[in-house]
Design an enzyme around this catalytic site. Structure first.
Site, mmCIF file in Angstrom:
data_model
loop_
_atom_site.group_PDB
_atom_site.id
_atom_site.type_symbol
_atom_site.label_atom_id
_atom_site.label_comp_id
_atom_site.label_asym_id
_atom_site.label_seq_id
_atom_site.Cartn_x
_atom_site.Cartn_y
_atom_site.Cartn_z
ATOM 1 N N GLU A 1 -3.582 -14.481 -2.285
ATOM 2 C CA GLU A 1 -3.600 -13.431 -1.200
ATOM 3 C C GLU A 1 -4.584 -12.365 -1.675
ATOM 4 O O GLU A 1 -4.041 -11.471 -2.442
ATOM 5 C CB GLU A 1 -2.432 -13.189 -0.796
ATOM 6 C CG GLU A 1 -1.464 -13.877 -0.115
ATOM 7 C CD GLU A 1 -0.358 -13.464 0.786
ATOM 8 O OE1 GLU A 1 -0.235 -13.796 1.908
ATOM 9 O OE2 GLU A 1 0.362 -12.426 0.375
ATOM 10 N N HIS B 1 4.706 -10.607 -4.029
ATOM 11 C CA HIS B 1 3.723 -10.181 -2.855
ATOM 12 C C HIS B 1 3.036 -9.035 -3.233
ATOM 13 O O HIS B 1 3.550 -8.072 -3.878
ATOM 14 C CB HIS B 1 4.622 -9.909 -1.817
ATOM 15 C CG HIS B 1 3.692 -9.877 -0.316
ATOM 16 N ND1 HIS B 1 3.011 -8.645 -0.229
ATOM 17 C CD2 HIS B 1 3.174 -10.755 0.506
ATOM 18 C CE1 HIS B 1 2.383 -8.902 0.967
ATOM 19 N NE2 HIS B 1 2.311 -10.031 1.198
#
Ligand code: PEP
Length: 275
Positions: free
Chosen positions: A163, A91
Site C-alpha cells: 500500500e 497499516h
C-alpha cells in the site's frame, strides 16, 4: 479482497447492515476470498451477522501480547473469539500516525500466526521516499523487519498488502499531495520488488504462493486494470469498502479475472477487453 473500515462506521446497526448486504451479494462468488475489518466494538455482532456466509472477518490491529495491562488495546484472543480469520497489521496509518515500528509489528505477526490468525501485513513507501528513489529499500526493509523469524512454513499464512502511502485516500497521511492510485506500471514494479524479496529470502515456492495484494484508492473504475497485473493477487480497499454498492463491483472484477471470464490485452498502457 479485504475491506478496511477503519474508524468510519461508528454505529453498530449500520455495520451489521453493510456486512449483511456484502455477504448477500457475494453468495455466488467462488474464486475470491473476501473479508471486512469493522471497528473492534462491532466485531462480535458483525461476526454473528455473517456466520454461515462466505464473508470473513478481520481485526484492524492487535497487541503483541496475548493479554495484560495494556489500556486501549485488543487481544488476539478477543479477535479469535469474535470470529476473525485475518488481522491487518502494520497499516500505514498505524505506522505513520501512531508510530508503530517493524519490531512490534513483527511480534504481532508472530503472535497472530501462532494463534492461527492470518496477518495481512501492510508495507509501503511515502511520496517523499519514492521521490528520493527509496521505494525498493523502504519496502524491503519493512519486509525484513516485520517478517523476522517467520519461517517459510509460517509464511504460508501471511498475506502481504503493498500500500503506497501516497495512494491511500487519507488526508492525515497525505496532507500536501494530490492522492491518486498507483498506475499499473508503478504497482506492477513494486509488487515485483516484494515478490523478488520473498523469493530471495524464502525461495521460489513461497514467492509463487504468497498472496501480494494492492491497496491505495482502489475503486470500481480502476480495480480491473490493477487486479489484472500478474503480481497483484487481490486488493485491500478502504473508502470503497464502506458500502456494498461500492465494494461489490470491485469483488466482481476480481472474481471475473480469477475465473478468466474476461479476455483482455494490453495496448500500450491501456487495458482492452475483447468481445
Ligand atoms: C487502506 O487504507 O488500506 C486503503 C487502501 O484505503 P483507500 O482504499 O481508502 O485508499
Amino acid at each position: 479482497m479485504g475491506g478496511n473500515w477503519k474508524m468510519q462506521i461508528t454505529r453498530l446497526g449500520e455495520a451489521e447492515r453493510i456486512a449483511e448486504n456484502i455477504a448477500a451479494a457475494i453468495e455466488n462468488v467462488s474464486s475470491v476470498e473476501v473479508f471486512i475489518a469493522p471497528s473492534f466494538n462491532a466485531l462480535n455482532s458483525v461476526g454473528l451477522t455473517i456466520t454461515k456466509t462466505k464473508l470473513k472477518l478481520a481485526g484492524q490491529n492487535m497487541h503483541y501480547h496475548e493479554k495484560g495491562a495494556f489500556t486501549g488495546e485488543i487481544s488476539v484472543l478477543s479477535l479469535i473469539e469474535a470470529g476473525c480469520e485475518y488481522v491487518i497489521l502494520g497499516h500505514s496509518e498505524r505506522r505513520r500516525i501512531f508510530g508503530e515500528k517493524d519490531d512490534t509489528i513483527n511480534q504481532k505477526v508472530l503472535l497472530a500466526i501462532n494463534h492461527g490468525l492470518k496477518p495481512v501485513l501492510c508495507i509501503g513507501e511515502t511520496a517523499e521516499e519514492r521521490a528520493n528513489g527509496r521505494t525498493a529499500e523502504v519496502n524491503q526493509s519493512q519486509l525484513a523487519g516485520s517478517l523476522r523469524n517467520v519461517s517459510a512454513q509460517q509464511l504460508q499464512n501471511v498475506i502481504i498488502a503493498y500500500e503506497p502511502v501516497w495512494a491511500i485516500d487519507n488526508k492525515f497521511l497525505n496532507p500536501n499531495i494530490e492522492i491518486k492510485p498507483a498506475t499499473p506500471e508503478q504497482a506492477s514494479e513494486a509488487h515485483m520488488i516484494v515478490r523478488d524479496w520473498i523469493r530471495k529470502h524464502y525461495g521460489q515456492e513461497s514467492a509463487a504462493n504468497i498472496p501480494i495484494i494492492y491497496g491505495g484508492s482502489m475503486k470500481e473504475k480502476n480495480a480491473t486494470e490493477l487486479l489484472t497485473i500478474e503480481d497483484i493477487d487481490g486488493g485491500l480497499v478502504g473508502g470503497a469498502s464502506l458500502s456494498a454498492e461500492a465494494f461489490v463491483p470491485i469483488i466482481r472484477s476480481a472474481e471475473k479475472l480469477a475465473k478468466g471470464e474476461d479476455k483482455f490485452e494490453w495496448d500500450s498502457n491501456t487495458l482492452r477487453f475483447n468481445e
